[in-house]
Scaffold this motif. Structure first.
Motif, PDB file in Angstrom:
ATOM      1  N   GLN A  31       8.632   6.184 -10.118  1.00 52.13           N
ATOM      2  CA  GLN A  31       8.491   4.910  -9.648  1.00 52.13           C
ATOM      3  C   GLN A  31       8.476   3.713 -10.510  1.00 52.13           C
ATOM      4  O   GLN A  31       8.034   2.714 -10.247  1.00 52.13           O
ATOM      5  N   VAL A  32       9.195   3.786 -11.667  1.00 47.55           N
ATOM      6  CA  VAL A  32       9.258   2.688 -12.484  1.00 47.55           C
ATOM      7  C   VAL A  32      10.341   1.623 -11.744  1.00 47.55           C
ATOM      8  O   VAL A  32      11.065   2.243 -11.297  1.00 47.55           O
ATOM      9  N   HIS A  33       9.927   0.487 -12.131  1.00 45.52           N
ATOM     10  CA  HIS A  33      10.743  -0.692 -11.830  1.00 45.52           C
ATOM     11  C   HIS A  33      11.223  -1.490 -13.108  1.00 45.52           C
ATOM     12  O   HIS A  33      10.477  -1.980 -13.653  1.00 45.52           O
ATOM     13  N   LEU A  89       0.696  -1.127  -0.014  1.00 41.31           N
ATOM     14  CA  LEU A  89       0.140   0.118  -0.135  1.00 41.31           C
ATOM     15  C   LEU A  89       1.166   1.048  -0.125  1.00 41.31           C
ATOM     16  O   LEU A  89       0.551   2.196  -0.681  1.00 41.31           O
ATOM     17  N   ARG A  90       1.924   1.045   0.878  1.00 38.79           N
ATOM     18  CA  ARG A  90       2.818   2.286   0.915  1.00 38.79           C
ATOM     19  C   ARG A  90       3.480   2.612  -0.582  1.00 38.79           C
ATOM     20  O   ARG A  90       3.595   3.652  -0.980  1.00 38.79           O
ATOM     21  N   LEU A  91       4.006   1.641  -0.880  1.00 39.64           N
ATOM     22  CA  LEU A  91       4.587   1.739  -2.298  1.00 39.64           C
ATOM     23  C   LEU A  91       3.634   2.288  -3.570  1.00 39.64           C
ATOM     24  O   LEU A  91       4.177   3.051  -4.221  1.00 39.64           O
ATOM     25  N   LEU A  92       2.404   1.749  -3.371  1.00 40.00           N
ATOM     26  CA  LEU A  92       1.402   2.127  -4.412  1.00 40.00           C
ATOM     27  C   LEU A  92       1.028   3.780  -4.247  1.00 40.00           C
ATOM     28  O   LEU A  92       1.006   4.386  -5.161  1.00 40.00           O
ATOM     29  N   LEU A  93       1.100   4.107  -2.822  1.00 41.60           N
ATOM     30  CA  LEU A  93       0.677   5.406  -2.396  1.00 41.60           C
ATOM     31  C   LEU A  93       1.771   6.266  -2.757  1.00 41.60           C
ATOM     32  O   LEU A  93       1.536   7.478  -3.537  1.00 41.60           O
ATOM     33  N   ASP A  94       2.959   5.930  -2.969  1.00 41.37           N
ATOM     34  CA  ASP A  94       3.986   6.922  -3.317  1.00 41.37           C
ATOM     35  C   ASP A  94       4.017   6.976  -4.921  1.00 41.37           C
ATOM     36  O   ASP A  94       4.310   7.872  -5.536  1.00 41.37           O
ATOM     37  N   GLN A  98      -0.906  -3.476  -7.960  1.00 46.40           N
ATOM     38  CA  GLN A  98      -1.690  -2.988  -9.318  1.00 46.40           C
ATOM     39  C   GLN A  98      -1.464  -1.456  -9.507  1.00 46.40           C
ATOM     40  O   GLN A  98      -1.866  -0.835  -8.490  1.00 46.40           O
ATOM     41  N   GLY A  99      -1.026  -1.262 -10.799  1.00 45.74           N
ATOM     42  CA  GLY A  99      -0.647   0.359 -10.921  1.00 45.74           C
ATOM     43  C   GLY A  99       0.727   0.704 -10.928  1.00 45.74           C
ATOM     44  O   GLY A  99       0.951   1.776 -11.393  1.00 45.74           O
ATOM     45  N   ARG A 100       1.555  -0.031 -10.402  1.00 45.30           N
ATOM     46  CA  ARG A 100       3.082   0.270 -10.307  1.00 45.30           C
ATOM     47  C   ARG A 100       3.698   0.076 -11.790  1.00 45.30           C
ATOM     48  O   ARG A 100       3.489  -1.127 -12.056  1.00 45.30           O
ATOM     49  N   PRO A 101       4.093   0.931 -12.368  1.00 45.85           N
ATOM     50  CA  PRO A 101       4.879   0.784 -13.643  1.00 45.85           C
ATOM     51  C   PRO A 101       6.091  -0.292 -13.438  1.00 45.85           C
ATOM     52  O   PRO A 101       7.137   0.257 -12.977  1.00 45.85           O
ATOM     53  N   VAL A 102       6.144  -1.395 -14.189  1.00 44.14           N
ATOM     54  CA  VAL A 102       7.217  -2.368 -14.297  1.00 44.14           C
ATOM     55  C   VAL A 102       7.542  -2.595 -15.780  1.00 44.14           C
ATOM     56  O   VAL A 102       6.777  -2.755 -16.628  1.00 44.14           O
TER      57      VAL A 102
END
Length: 492
Positions: free
Chosen positions: A368-370, A303-308, A455-459
């Motif tokens: 925040q791309v991985h 949740l914290r990573l998605l919020l960031d 879900q939603g984090r760019p990878v």
């Protein structure tokens, strides 16, 4: 093949018989299981070794038949003396100076283990067999089996050469040996039955003679028994009364014993059930507590990573559109299409080639791309002639500079399922290095890393493997080819 190859080998898991004149080292080897799946060679090993995929495609579904095993050990014992000491496995070097017969006797377990676990050694033995029996080897490689050849020789050669259908040939040789043993046992059983029938006829004749003699004797005994029965009847009436009373008392005692035993067994069973139930409840409570702690920690992190990610994307969009931070304008209340946050799938909609480094720059500019890199897939595409260690060092150096310039999160994954020992290395700053676990490929580890992201984090995943690309695309990641990363690293 030497005669020693036909001698029975010691049972697996036990040491072979020891000659008092043989070296002590000849008894120290443990026999391997014929069905153990050997670890395949890692990338960069010697070219003479058999690929892991070839072995996994065809293997035995049961232990190697004993007759085939003796032929294989005999062939290896004959060929061992002709190989250079440097090409021999460490466990067989002490037997190099033995004669073939002594090698087959004292090193049978070690030879069988080396042939199963050392593909390079087995290939060298197969090459020696190719020189000694070229016609048989060519026939096996062409898919035909000589009709006049010994099935055991064919199975042993197929096990060493590993031509197509080798496991079937080995299994058929084992079945042939079992059929031969069964036919021999059937013949022996038939002879035994015939012998027993003859003895039975003789015994019946003797029994008939004894019966006639006993009939005559029994007539005399019957007359004597009649007189004795009259005397016994007078005693039976008294004994029956005593026996009836004894049976009644015994039945009551047995009933009491059975009732007490049943009550005791029921009490013990109930106590065991209650103890087991208490143990299950305690385990369930502890597992629930642990799962709650672990689940809460993982969900908080995700949740914290998605919020960031959402916050940085919103801030970037706010700066790009020059929107006020805390004020609401009338235009904000008008219904219209709102621009979405940047994602890897929206990048480079203009005409950019798949190997253009500018495409990777645009992807890494997303907040925040991985970036997940299939390490060996990239190195074997760009510089396959280097040793594996040099490939890793070169790739990780380039990724460290890329991470420093773009500030993107970078994870490099290497295939570690075939590693004999852990790789000792210091990952460069800004790059996370991971090796897959034993029994797991790098592709599976990459898919797990993608699924772990919220879900939603760019990878972005760098791999030329089509199966990996399809899998990560379904999980929401953007796959790119390895040549794109190589072109970007080559650019200053």
């Amino acid at each position: 093949m030497v005669d020693a190859a036909n001698e029975p080998a010691g049972p697996q898991g036990r040491q072979p018989a020891v000659d008092t004149q043989a070296p002590d080292a000849a008894e120290t080897e443990a026999a391997p299981s014929a069905t153990a799946a050997p670890a395949g060679p890692a990338a960069g090993e010697e070219p003479g070794e058999e690929p892991a995929a070839g072995r996994a495609a065809e293997q035995l579904d049961r232990p190697l038949p004993e007759g085939v095993r003796r032929r294989v050990v005999g062939l290896a014992a004959d060929a061992l003396g002709g190989l250079p000491a440097g090409e021999l496995p460490q466990s067989l070097r002490q037997y190099a100076k033995f004669t073939p017969a002594r090698r087959a006797k004292y090193a049978a377990t070690a030879l069988a283990a080396a042939l199963e676990s050392e593909p390079a050694f087995r290939v060298r033995i197969a090459e020696r067999l190719r020189l000694g029996q070229p016609d048989l080897v060519r026939a096996l490689e062409s898919g035909t089996v000589p009709a006049a050849a010994d099935p055991m020789d064919v199975a042993a050669a197929a096990y060493l050469v590993r031509s197509a259908g080798w496991s079937r040939l080995v299994a058929e040789a084992g079945d042939e040996a079992e059929r031969a043993g069964a036919e021999g046992a059937a013949a022996e059983a038939a002879q035994l039955v015939e012998k027993l029938q003859t003895e039975l006829a003789e015994l019946r004749a003797a029994a008939r003679a004894d019966l006639e003699r006993h009939r005559a004797e029994s007539e005399d005994v019957r007359k004597e028994g009649d007189s004795l029965r009259r005397k016994v009847r007078s005693l039976e009436s008294d004994t029956r009364r005593a026996q009836a009373e004894t049976r009644r008392v015994s039945a009551e005692l047995e009933a009491l014993k059975a009732q007490a035993a049943a009550e005791r067994s029921a009490a013990e069973s109930e106590a065991r059930r209650l103890r087991h139930r208490i143990s299950e409840l305690e385990t369930t409570v502890e597992q629930g507590r642990r799962s709650a702690r672990e689940g809460r920690s993982v969900e908080d992190m995700r949740l914290r990573l998605l919020l960031d990610t959402v916050l940085q994307s919103a801030q970037g969009l706010q700066r790009e559109l020059a929107l006020p931070v805390s004020q609401i304008r009338p235009a904000d209340l008008v219904e219209a299409v709102v621009p979405g946050s940047a994602s890897p799938h929206d990048v480079a909609r203009r005409a950019l080639a798949e190997d253009d480094p500018a495409l990777l720059d645009q992807l890494l500019a997303i907040p925040q791309v991985h970036l997940v890199v299939d390490g060996y897939n990239v190195t074997k595409t760009g510089y396959p002639t280097l040793p594996l260690e040099q490939q890793r060092i070169r790739l990780l150096g380039g990724l460290a500079m890329l991470a420093q310039r773009t500030q993107a999160e970078v994870t490099c994954v290497f295939d570690g399922q075939d590693l004999d020992v852990p790789v000792i290395m210091a990952p460069p700053r800004g790059v996370r290095v991971r090796f897959s676990r034993t029994g797991e490929t790098a592709d599976e580890l990459i898919r797990r890393l993608v699924r772990a992201e919220p879900q939603g984090r760019p990878v972005v995943v760098v791999s030329t493997d089509r199966e990996v690309a399809e899998g990560v695309r379904k999980a929401g990641a953007r796959p790119v080819a390895s040549v794109l990363l190589l072109n970007r690293l080559a650019r200053p």
